[in-house]
Design an enzyme around this catalytic site. Structure first.
Site, PDB file in Angstrom:
ATOM      1  N   CYS A   1       0.822  -1.204   0.000  1.00  0.00           N
ATOM      2  CA  CYS A   1       0.000   0.000   0.000  1.00  0.00           C
ATOM      3  C   CYS A   1       0.862   1.262   0.000  1.00  0.00           C
ATOM      4  O   CYS A   1       1.563   1.528  -0.969  1.00  0.00           O
ATOM      5  CB  CYS A   1      -0.974  -0.048   1.188  1.00  0.00           C
ATOM      6  SG  CYS A   1      -2.361   1.073   1.000  1.00  0.00           S
TER       7      CYS A   1
ATOM      8  N   GLU B   1      -1.252  -9.083   4.135  1.00  0.00           N
ATOM      9  CA  GLU B   1      -1.186  -9.538   5.532  1.00  0.00           C
ATOM     10  C   GLU B   1      -2.561  -9.795   6.135  1.00  0.00           C
ATOM     11  O   GLU B   1      -2.665 -10.444   7.163  1.00  0.00           O
ATOM     12  CB  GLU B   1      -0.415  -8.519   6.386  1.00  0.00           C
ATOM     13  CG  GLU B   1      -1.130  -7.193   6.673  1.00  0.00           C
ATOM     14  CD  GLU B   1      -0.966  -6.145   5.557  1.00  0.00           C
ATOM     15  OE1 GLU B   1      -0.692  -6.531   4.401  1.00  0.00           O
ATOM     16  OE2 GLU B   1      -1.135  -4.952   5.843  1.00  0.00           O
TER      17      GLU B   1
ATOM     18  N   HIS C   1      -3.214  -5.427   0.597  1.00  0.00           N
ATOM     19  CA  HIS C   1      -2.664  -5.865   1.886  1.00  0.00           C
ATOM     20  C   HIS C   1      -2.621  -7.386   1.957  1.00  0.00           C
ATOM     21  O   HIS C   1      -3.614  -8.010   2.321  1.00  0.00           O
ATOM     22  CB  HIS C   1      -3.534  -5.332   3.031  1.00  0.00           C
ATOM     23  CG  HIS C   1      -3.427  -3.851   3.214  1.00  0.00           C
ATOM     24  ND1 HIS C   1      -2.458  -3.268   3.981  1.00  0.00           N
ATOM     25  CD2 HIS C   1      -4.153  -2.838   2.678  1.00  0.00           C
ATOM     26  CE1 HIS C   1      -2.584  -1.956   3.945  1.00  0.00           C
ATOM     27  NE2 HIS C   1      -3.607  -1.665   3.155  1.00  0.00           N
TER      28      HIS C   1
END
Ligand code: XMP
Length: 606
Positions: A80, A173, A171
């Site tokens: 990002c 994660e 993202h």
């Protein structure tokens, strides 16, 4: 620790950095959080760097970022905001384009080691306003994303294999990103060449050796609250030093759950740590310090102060000479981030009070689990043979039931004006078949990062779960002075509610303990102890329809680290099981379920 391969996660202030670090650690590679302003030397010995996203910097602010980090000759991957920084550093451009929030479809359009083994398409999670619109020499576009209406967003993933620089607009994660873990694994193991040998067994061995070396022949003193962190510390120190050198202190402050102090002491004895186990029942001292106090912040403050006094008195009494103080501080609490900074201010925690800060400065504090996240502490607990019921204990605040026992001077709160507020509530409920009543009490909440002290509304009637949650959200979102909605579980309805003067007393705490024990017993029987993040039971001095004196509130929530929370709806069978026993406790006037998200409600009611 330096013998391990390591990845640095640069924290640009989002809540994502810790998430990234835990995902890297899941690959058995040690990840450490560093700050954007850290000097290049802080990255010495790192095998790679991941740059986190930054919600607050979505429009590209770069305050304090040491851009020289980007020139370090090790692999770097940005997510990002980090992705945009990488693009810019190497001649790309970033513009404010169409924002994307939530799911998007990623198409892999070129081969790259970070996408090894991945399918062509996957769902990824977006949260950005700015976008990379061109890349500099050496960079390739390796992924394009499509939003919900099929609009293509270019440069969703970029790569420069020669420089070993990579960037993802999304993202990886977050769990909602498909194959996100595989992307992180590819980077950490394949691109950075980390070995993935940071296992819990190895970490435990290293810590045992470290503790022995650091402590030598000195004595170690540890406060054992019964929470998983201090219990793991106790067990670890016991394993490293044996029971003679280790002094444990358990304080019953009077705000423990039913039988909790007894169970904590028994568990420590079971580990063979009973020899120097000191138990202090300080409940009278805490109770008398709170005599006549009803205001939440004062209560919390007094509990914190009293705790420090008890702690100092005990240290003096034990007179352990040249001893070390051990603390169960865990990794997130040692890192300065937006997330944990706030957490620190709400916790009048004893880890950083003056007497302890003095000891830290004098090098007399040892924190054997300060490298670990909560999930890793639990892993270590399992490796140390600690009982499941303790390992999976839900977070419990330092002031314990003290912040779950609301007090009152017996008057309706200032500004309580049902004539004005009730019609606004009724308007929100029109056509839902539900009824609502403004309750003449206040609880703590948080709106736009500010603490609120406002009133709850109780809803009555039957509706599907989703309806209840959205009606509740409408009410606390739109009716001024309201920060929570609860649902009547008694089945009797509530016509009239009157506050009653009540302070902190042993009798009230005992009643709350009984109600809490009924709830926690049912949660355990229904196998929900691990899946509900935290489940406070709260008590409020309220007479309902002329009956009883105390309203019991169930507050089960889902959360990541407590900063935000979603209300959990309970299985009907569980509610049916606890309704009777709770309503028949002497003095209980009603039973409700809290339907409020955080914000605007906090998890605790005080
Ligand atoms: P709130 O109520 O602010 O709670 O949503 C967030 C998390 O923090 C815990 N909490 C505390 N923990 N001392 C603590 O050690 C405190 O004074 C305290 N207040 C809240 C709460 O239980 C939840 O997990």
């Amino acid at each position: 620790m330096t013998s391990h391969d390591r990845i640095a996660v640069v924290d640009f202030g989002g809540q994502y950095a810790h998430l990234i670090a835990t995902k890297v650690r899941r690959q058995r590679v040690l990840a450490e959080i560093l700050q954007p302003e850290d000097p290049v030397e802080a990255f010495d010995g790192m095998n790679g760097i991941i740059l986190s996203g930054s919600p607050s910097l979505a429009s590209g602010g770069e305050g304090g970022f040491n851009a020289a980090i980007l020139d370090i000759d090790i692999p770097i991957l940005g997510f990002c905001f980090g992705h945009q920084e990488i693009a810019k550093r190497y001649g790309g451009t970033v513009q404010h384009c169409r924002s994307e929030y939530g799911p998007a479809r990623l198409q892999v359009i070129a081969e790259t080691p970070v996408f090894a083994g991945l399918p062509e398409h996957q769902t990824v999670w977006m949260s950005h306003q700015d976008t990379v619109v061109s890349v500099g020499d050496g960079f390739r576009e390796v992924g394009v994303s499509y939003d919900h209406d099929g609009t293509a967003h270019r440069y969703a993933a970029i790569a420069d294999e020669a420089r070993r620089r990579y960037g993802f607009q999304y993202h990886p994660e977050v769990d909602d990103t498909e194959h996100g873990e595989a992307m992180i694994r590819n980077f950490v193991l394949n691109v950075c060449g980390c070995r993935g040998d940071w296992t819990m067994a190895r970490h435990l061995d290293e810590q045992l050796a470290h503790v022995r070396e650091r402590v030598g022949a000195r004595r170690v003193f540890l406060l054992a609250s019964g929470g998983v962190d201090s219990t793991v510390c106790a067990r670890l120190l016991g394993e490293a030093l044996g029971p003679d050198q280790l002094h444990l202190l358990h304080v019953d402050n009077g705000f423990m759950r039913k039988d909790e102090s007894r169970l904590v002491v028994e568990e420590l004895q079971r580990f063979g740590l009973g020899r120097n186990l000191h138990f202090v029942d300080a409940s009278d001292r805490f109770l008398s310090s709170l005599d006549g106090v009803i205001e939440p912040e004062r209560k919390r403050h007094i509990i914190g102060e009293t705790f420090i006094k008890v702690f100092e008195d005990e240290m003096r009494r034990l007179d352990l000479g040249d001893m070390l103080l051990a603390q169960g501080t865990i990794y997130p609490d040692t890192i300065e981030t937006g997330g944990t900074k706030r957490a620190d201010t709400i916790k009048t925690h004893h880890n950083r009070v003056p007497i302890i800060e003095d000891m830290i400065r004098a090098g007399r504090v040892i924190e054997p689990i300060s490298d670990l996240y909560k999930v890793e502490v639990r892993e270590m607990a399992e490796a140390l043979g600690i009982a499941d019921t303790l390992v999976w204990r839900q977070p419990f605040p330092g002031p314990g039931l003290g912040v779950r026992l609301l007090c009152s001077d017996g008057r309706a709160p200032e500004g309580h004006d049902p004539g004005r507020t009730q019609p606004l509530i009724d308007a929100q409920l029109e056509g839902t078949g539900l009824e609502g009543l403004l309750l003449p009490v206040r609880s703590v909440g948080v709106k736009a990062d500010l603490r609120t002290y406002e009133q709850p509304v109780v809803l009555m009637g039957d509706a599907p779960h989703e309806t209840l949650l959205s009606v509740a959200a409408q009410i606390y979102g739109r009716v001024p002075g309201v920060n929570r909605c609860v649902l009547d579980l008694s089945g009797r309805g509530i016509r009239r509610a009157e506050p009653r003067a009540a302070g902190v007393t042993r009798a009230r705490l005992d009643l709350l303990r009984e109600a809490d024990a009924i709830v926690m017993g049912a949660v355990e029987r229904h196998g929900l102890l691990r899946s509900i993040w935290q489940f406070p039971t709260v008590m409020l001095p309220l007479v309902i329809d002329g009956r009883g004196e105390e309203l019991i509130i169930l507050r089960p929530v889902q959360s990541e680290r407590g900063m935000t929370a979603r209300p959990t709806l309970l299985p009907g069978a569980l509610v049916d099981e606890i309704r009777g026993p709770i309503l028949s406790l002497p003095g209980v006037s009603g039973l409700v379920l809290d339907l409020t998200t955080k914000p605007p409600g906090t998890i605790e009611w005080e």
